[in-house]
Design an enzyme around this catalytic site. Structure first.
Site, short mmCIF file in Angstrom:
data_model
loop_
_atom_site.label_atom_id
_atom_site.label_comp_id
_atom_site.label_asym_id
_atom_site.label_seq_id
_atom_site.Cartn_x
_atom_site.Cartn_y
_atom_site.Cartn_z
N SER A 81 5.81 -3.68 0.95
CA SER A 81 5.33 -4.80 1.77
C SER A 81 4.52 -4.26 2.94
O SER A 81 3.50 -3.61 2.75
CB SER A 81 6.52 -5.65 2.23
N THR A 82 4.98 -4.50 4.17
CA THR A 82 4.22 -4.12 5.36
C THR A 82 3.93 -2.63 5.37
O THR A 82 4.83 -1.81 5.27
CB THR A 82 5.01 -4.48 6.63
N HIS B 124 3.55 -7.36 -1.32
CA HIS B 124 3.48 -8.67 -0.69
C HIS B 124 2.07 -8.90 -0.15
O HIS B 124 1.64 -8.21 0.78
CB HIS B 124 4.49 -8.78 0.46
N MET C 270 9.08 -4.87 5.76
CA MET C 270 10.07 -5.54 6.59
C MET C 270 10.94 -6.45 5.73
O MET C 270 10.47 -7.04 4.76
CB MET C 270 9.38 -6.35 7.68
N ASP D 2 13.68 -7.85 0.73
CA ASP D 2 13.26 -8.15 -0.63
C ASP D 2 13.27 -6.87 -1.46
O ASP D 2 12.69 -5.86 -1.07
CB ASP D 2 11.85 -8.76 -0.63
#
Length: 351
Positions: free
Chosen positions: A173-174, A199, A292, A295
């Site tokens: 993700s991030t 994401h 973050m 998930d």
């Protein structure tokens, strides 16, 4: 308190962002600017914790500004970009330059959109504030549903016997755009097939896959239903949909499906990892990387329980050490590796 600067040539955007963020006591807009030149002057007085940055602006574009900032004073940045094909490619450039995440805005009705997206905007700013600025320029609220909303959990006897056909599943993700640009270009064509959930909003994943394809020896493409997972190919889950792995005879293929947000994301790493646990068991390697939230943590534990090998990116090399930390806390990780060691681990698994 998270101090935010808004840099956008739209007076409406600057006004509405200030208005909606006043509802969040932990976030404060300390300044706004209509272009990067004005922003630089204000930043000398007080440097923000997070930048909310448009891309196309007068006098200096957002990407040039971002690259300059990342060289001088790495600062967590959230890109606010219109959903156009041109904008998608430009935003990919911004992510490559070090932006943490994207807030997509329409070309019309932007004021209403931002008011409706208040929680998403605040969450993106909090995620950016939690990022590790030292990692940003290095290469490399809906109901929180579980993967049960898409497919049932694997049963106690779900793990399959080992086969010669195996692959890698990655969740990120991030900070993931930079991380994947470190990992995929380092892989040879003989590396095992890969399925990735990053994401990212709808219509941005295709541009991201095309960018990685141009940088890599392996083939990288946005996943579509029926795509086979095979050596030398990486499939990136399309934004706005979930991606699952299914066994088709002696082969593994992906299926792209509609569905609700899972772990507040679509695509969701938990959905991908659960499908891998059910369809592949010990015939897969799971890797969870910078991001973050949590998930993927439960899905990785399901892969672990099904006999898969599992790895997490280590804290020192993460932009945000959230998802890997949660996966470890859930007891589903065999080992942690620095980002620079992940390509070699994938190649070794392929042998």
């Amino acid at each position: 308190m998270i101090n935010v600067m808004v840099v956008d040539d739209s007076a409406v955007v600057r006004q509405v962002v200030q208005e909606v963020l006043r509802q969040h006591p932990d976030i404060r807009v300390i300044a706004t600017a209509s272009d990067p030149i004005f922003a630089l002057a204000q930043m000398q007085k007080q440097w923000p914790d997070v930048l909310l940055l448009d891309v196309e602006m007068p006098r200096m574009d957002g990407i040039t500004f971002l690259r300059q900032i990342m060289k001088q004073h790495p600062t967590p940045t959230v890109i606010c970009s219109s959903l156009t094909e041109k904008g998608a490619q430009i935003t990919m450039d911004a992510l490559e330059a070090g932006a943490v995440s994207i807030i997509t805005k329409p070309q019309i009705g932007v004021g209403s959109f931002l008011r409706d997206s208040e929680d998403e905007l605040a969450s993106a700013i909090r995620a950016a504030a939690a990022a590790n600025p030292r990692r940003l320029n290095q290469p490399m609220v809906a109901p929180k549903l579980t993967a049960d909303a898409i497919l049932a959990a694997p049963g106690p006897r779900a793990a399959m016997a080992r086969t010669t056909d195996h692959f890698v599943a990655i969740g990120v993700s991030t900070g993931g755009t930079q991380a994947l640009e470190c990992v995929l270009p380092a892989l040879p064509r003989t590396s095992p097939g890969i399925v990735i959930v990053q994401h990212m909003p709808e219509r941005f994943t295709r541009s991201f896959a095309e960018r990685l394809n141009g940088l890599s020896e392996i083939e990288v493409k946005e996943a579509a239903t029926g795509d086979r997972i095979y050596p030398g190919r990486a499939l990136i889950a399309p934004g706005g949909k979930h991606t699952l792995v299914k066994r088709n005879g002696a082969q593994y293929v992906v299926e792209v499906v509609e569905g609700p947000l899972v772990s507040r994301h679509r695509p969701s790493v938990d959905v991908l990892f659960r499908s891998v646990a059910k369809s592949a068991g010990p015939n897969a390697l799971g890797i969870i990387m910078t991001g973050m939230g949590d998930d993927g943590a439960r899905g990785m534990k399901e892969m672990f329980d099904a006999g898969a090998k599992t790895l997490a990116q280590d804290e020192a090399s993460c932009v945000v050490y959230g998802m890997p930390k949660e996966a470890i806390r859930h007891g589903g990780v065999n080992d942690s590796l620095g980002l620079e060691k992940i390509p070699a681990a994938i190649v070794a698994y392929g042998r």
